[in-house]
Design a protein around this motif. Structure first.
Motif, PDB file in Angstrom:
ATOM      1  N   GLU A   1       0.910  -1.655   0.428  1.00  0.00           N
ATOM      2  CA  GLU A   1       0.331  -0.270  -0.044  1.00  0.00           C
ATOM      3  C   GLU A   1       0.864   1.384   0.296  1.00  0.00           C
ATOM      4  O   GLU A   1       1.646   1.053   0.684  1.00  0.00           O
ATOM      5  CB  GLU A   1      -0.950  -0.128   1.181  1.00  0.00           C
ATOM      6  N   LYS A   2       0.702   1.954  -0.948  1.00  0.00           N
ATOM      7  CA  LYS A   2       1.986   3.009  -1.141  1.00  0.00           C
ATOM      8  C   LYS A   2       0.417   4.976  -1.500  1.00  0.00           C
ATOM      9  O   LYS A   2       1.057   6.164  -1.029  1.00  0.00           O
ATOM     10  CB  LYS A   2       2.272   3.317  -2.396  1.00  0.00           C
ATOM     11  N   ASN A   3      -1.046   4.330  -1.165  1.00  0.00           N
ATOM     12  CA  ASN A   3      -1.336   5.199  -1.462  1.00  0.00           C
ATOM     13  C   ASN A   3      -1.583   6.169  -0.041  1.00  0.00           C
ATOM     14  O   ASN A   3      -1.551   5.566   1.380  1.00  0.00           O
ATOM     15  CB  ASN A   3      -3.094   4.922  -0.826  1.00  0.00           C
ATOM     16  N   LYS A   4      -0.854   7.339   0.551  1.00  0.00           N
ATOM     17  CA  LYS A   4      -0.195   8.152   1.394  1.00  0.00           C
ATOM     18  C   LYS A   4      -2.293   8.394   2.802  1.00  0.00           C
ATOM     19  O   LYS A   4      -2.251   8.453   3.666  1.00  0.00           O
ATOM     20  CB  LYS A   4      -0.377   9.548   1.246  1.00  0.00           C
ATOM     21  N   ARG A   5      -3.475   8.933   1.763  1.00  0.00           N
ATOM     22  CA  ARG A   5      -4.285   8.830   2.790  1.00  0.00           C
ATOM     23  C   ARG A   5      -5.229   7.877   2.969  1.00  0.00           C
ATOM     24  O   ARG A   5      -5.228   8.545   4.475  1.00  0.00           O
ATOM     25  CB  ARG A   5      -5.377   9.716   1.455  1.00  0.00           C
ATOM     26  N   LEU A   6      -4.997   6.610   2.085  1.00  0.00           N
ATOM     27  CA  LEU A   6      -5.482   5.519   3.220  1.00  0.00           C
ATOM     28  C   LEU A   6      -4.720   5.528   3.815  1.00  0.00           C
ATOM     29  O   LEU A   6      -5.022   4.482   4.906  1.00  0.00           O
ATOM     30  CB  LEU A   6      -5.254   4.267   2.116  1.00  0.00           C
ATOM     31  N   LEU A   7      -2.974   5.701   3.874  1.00  0.00           N
ATOM     32  CA  LEU A   7      -2.400   4.670   5.151  1.00  0.00           C
ATOM     33  C   LEU A   7      -2.784   5.117   5.970  1.00  0.00           C
ATOM     34  O   LEU A   7      -2.775   4.347   6.944  1.00  0.00           O
ATOM     35  CB  LEU A   7      -0.920   4.945   4.719  1.00  0.00           C
ATOM     36  N   ALA A   8      -3.239   6.981   6.156  1.00  0.00           N
ATOM     37  CA  ALA A   8      -3.108   8.039   7.092  1.00  0.00           C
ATOM     38  C   ALA A   8      -4.845   7.501   8.092  1.00  0.00           C
ATOM     39  O   ALA A   8      -4.947   7.484   8.866  1.00  0.00           O
ATOM     40  CB  ALA A   8      -3.235   9.310   7.053  1.00  0.00           C
ATOM     41  N   ASP A   9      -5.655   7.528   7.002  1.00  0.00           N
ATOM     42  CA  ASP A   9      -7.506   6.802   7.245  1.00  0.00           C
ATOM     43  C   ASP A   9      -6.714   5.077   8.412  1.00  0.00           C
ATOM     44  O   ASP A   9      -7.401   5.512   9.024  1.00  0.00           O
ATOM     45  CB  ASP A   9      -7.426   6.794   6.446  1.00  0.00           C
ATOM     46  N   LYS A  10      -6.423   4.276   7.721  1.00  0.00           N
ATOM     47  CA  LYS A  10      -5.941   3.249   8.148  1.00  0.00           C
ATOM     48  C   LYS A  10      -5.017   3.128   9.895  1.00  0.00           C
ATOM     49  O   LYS A  10      -5.877   2.165  10.410  1.00  0.00           O
ATOM     50  CB  LYS A  10      -5.549   2.256   6.869  1.00  0.00           C
ATOM     51  N   VAL A  11      -4.129   4.024   9.594  1.00  0.00           N
ATOM     52  CA  VAL A  11      -3.949   4.636  10.958  1.00  0.00           C
ATOM     53  C   VAL A  11      -4.267   4.999  12.334  1.00  0.00           C
ATOM     54  O   VAL A  11      -4.417   4.272  13.516  1.00  0.00           O
ATOM     55  CB  VAL A  11      -2.790   5.012  10.848  1.00  0.00           C
ATOM     56  N   GLU A  12      -4.792   5.891  11.289  1.00  0.00           N
ATOM     57  CA  GLU A  12      -6.364   6.672  12.374  1.00  0.00           C
ATOM     58  C   GLU A  12      -7.163   5.446  13.313  1.00  0.00           C
ATOM     59  O   GLU A  12      -7.530   4.938  14.586  1.00  0.00           O
ATOM     60  CB  GLU A  12      -7.052   8.176  12.041  1.00  0.00           C
ATOM     61  N   GLU A  13      -7.798   4.636  12.153  1.00  0.00           N
ATOM     62  CA  GLU A  13      -8.803   4.030  12.828  1.00  0.00           C
ATOM     63  C   GLU A  13      -8.041   2.949  13.373  1.00  0.00           C
ATOM     64  O   GLU A  13      -9.098   2.436  14.509  1.00  0.00           O
ATOM     65  CB  GLU A  13      -8.788   3.222  11.369  1.00  0.00           C
ATOM     66  N   ALA A  14      -7.093   2.338  12.925  1.00  0.00           N
ATOM     67  CA  ALA A  14      -6.467   0.955  13.951  1.00  0.00           C
ATOM     68  C   ALA A  14      -6.089   1.869  15.036  1.00  0.00           C
ATOM     69  O   ALA A  14      -6.573   0.779  16.718  1.00  0.00           O
ATOM     70  CB  ALA A  14      -5.133   1.138  13.130  1.00  0.00           C
ATOM     71  N   LEU A  15      -5.709   2.531  15.302  1.00  0.00           N
ATOM     72  CA  LEU A  15      -5.106   3.302  16.580  1.00  0.00           C
ATOM     73  C   LEU A  15      -6.731   3.806  17.917  1.00  0.00           C
ATOM     74  O   LEU A  15      -6.695   3.457  19.184  1.00  0.00           O
ATOM     75  CB  LEU A  15      -3.832   4.764  16.995  1.00  0.00           C
ATOM     76  N   LYS A  16      -7.736   3.862  16.713  1.00  0.00           N
ATOM     77  CA  LYS A  16      -9.026   4.464  17.504  1.00  0.00           C
ATOM     78  C   LYS A  16      -9.576   3.147  17.898  1.00  0.00           C
ATOM     79  O   LYS A  16      -9.787   2.791  19.742  1.00  0.00           O
ATOM     80  CB  LYS A  16      -9.699   5.250  16.438  1.00  0.00           C
ATOM     81  N   GLY A  17      -9.256   1.992  16.792  1.00  0.00           N
ATOM     82  CA  GLY A  17      -9.112   0.139  17.540  1.00  0.00           C
ATOM     83  C   GLY A  17      -9.261   0.166  18.387  1.00  0.00           C
ATOM     84  O   GLY A  17      -9.374  -0.492  19.208  1.00  0.00           O
ATOM     85  N   ALA A  18      -7.371   0.452  18.820  1.00  0.00           N
ATOM     86  CA  ALA A  18      -7.012   0.270  20.438  1.00  0.00           C
ATOM     87  C   ALA A  18      -6.781   0.977  21.573  1.00  0.00           C
ATOM     88  O   ALA A  18      -6.161   0.920  22.139  1.00  0.00           O
ATOM     89  CB  ALA A  18      -5.257   0.270  19.514  1.00  0.00           C
ATOM     90  N   ALA A  19      -8.049   2.065  21.000  1.00  0.00           N
ATOM     91  CA  ALA A  19      -8.269   3.027  21.987  1.00  0.00           C
ATOM     92  C   ALA A  19      -6.711   3.792  22.936  1.00  0.00           C
ATOM     93  O   ALA A  19      -6.446   3.894  23.335  1.00  0.00           O
ATOM     94  CB  ALA A  19      -8.666   2.600  23.046  1.00  0.00           C
ATOM     95  N   LEU A  20      -5.777   4.028  21.746  1.00  0.00           N
ATOM     96  CA  LEU A  20      -4.892   4.801  21.707  1.00  0.00           C
ATOM     97  C   LEU A  20      -4.518   6.261  21.256  1.00  0.00           C
ATOM     98  O   LEU A  20      -3.769   7.165  21.458  1.00  0.00           O
ATOM     99  CB  LEU A  20      -3.819   3.763  21.222  1.00  0.00           C
ATOM    100  N   TRP A  21      -5.206   6.336  20.063  1.00  0.00           N
ATOM    101  CA  TRP A  21      -5.529   7.984  18.910  1.00  0.00           C
ATOM    102  C   TRP A  21      -5.637   9.052  20.135  1.00  0.00           C
ATOM    103  O   TRP A  21      -4.755  10.033  19.723  1.00  0.00           O
ATOM    104  CB  TRP A  21      -7.162   7.880  18.800  1.00  0.00           C
TER     105      TRP A  21
END
Length: 259
Positions: free
Chosen positions: A122-142
């Motif tokens: 995966e190289k799409n910067k927007r998608l990477l940023a969105d997935k990182v935010e979603e995962a950090l929220k999922g782990a209650a760390l965002w």
């Protein structure tokens, strides 16, 4: 044991595991993992809990000479993940793992979470940023790290590092998550946070958790399997295992006669 409305997400079928020295560590294991439920593996040290857990994402492939027999099947596609034609990297995308001690990479918080996505190409910067935010929220760390995503992951506390590892595992949208004693290196507050997080993920993910802490198994799991000397002795709803076990060996362990 199982209700008719339960869906099996994965299952070990007549599964055996041999270490490279010939040790027969797991013997004819049959164990279902029910979809969006938490299954706990309990039993004395050396009984095969972690060996079984690590078989579910072929972690033993990393050491030559280890050998699997039988099947571990993923549903609904009926893929035997032990088949030689199945790529273990793809298995580990579908079945993520969180280890006993937090093991962040020597990278930024952002790059730790994005790692699996980058491995996938995966190289799409927007998608990477969105997935990182979603995962950090999922782990209650965002909320704790959103303003310091470029900081080194090692700057986080132990409990935060473990939640970061959970976020890293979540980022690839796994179907199953494996937890190998995920709180044994953490203090009581961090442990409570991880247990709360697991409860939050219940209903969204299938989870298999190895724990020495029977109170933890009782608190977080829907189903519990008791292992002893490489055998799966009993598997049932957690409440039944702890209140009315069917096997005397399970009862002896839960009441402290076997440790």
């Amino acid at each position: 044991m199982a209700n008719a409305d339960l869906t099996t997400k994965a299952e070990a079928r007549d599964f055996n595991f041999f270490y490279s020295n010939g040790h027969h560590a797991l013997k004819n294991i049959n164990l279902p993992l029910y979809e969006n439920k938490i299954t706990a593996l309990i039993g004395p040290s050396g009984c095969g809990k972690s060996t079984l857990l690590r078989s579910f994402n072929r972690m033993h492939d990393l050491y030559p000479g280890n050998r699997y027999e039988g099947e571990i099947v993923m549903h609904p596609d009926n893929t035997n993940i032990l088949d030689a034609n199945v790529d273990p990297i793809e298995v580990r995308m579908r079945i993520s793992m969180v280890f006993q001690k937090p093991n962040p990479f020597p990278k930024s918080i952002f790059e730790n979470v994005a790692y699996g996505l980058r491995v996938r190409g995966e190289k799409n910067k927007r998608l990477l940023a969105d997935k990182v935010e979603e995962a950090l929220k999922g782990a209650a760390l965002w909320d704790e790290v959103k303003d310091r995503l470029q900081d080194l992951a090692f700057n986080l506390s132990g409990g935060q590092q473990q939640r970061l590892c959970i976020a890293r595992a979540l980022a690839t949208d796994p179907e199953i998550m494996l937890f190998d004693e995920p709180t044994s290196a953490l203090d009581p507050i961090a442990t409570a946070n991880i247990e709360e997080l697991m409860n939050d993920l219940r209903g969204k993910l299938t989870m298999l958790v190895v724990t020495h802490n029977m109170q933890q198994a009782a608190r977080v799991s829907d189903y519990t399997a008791y292992m002893y000397l490489g055998d799966l002795i009993e598997h049932d709803k957690t409440g039944d295992i702890f209140i009315k076990p069917k096997d005397k060996r399970t009862e002896d362990y839960i009441t402290g006669r076997i440790s």
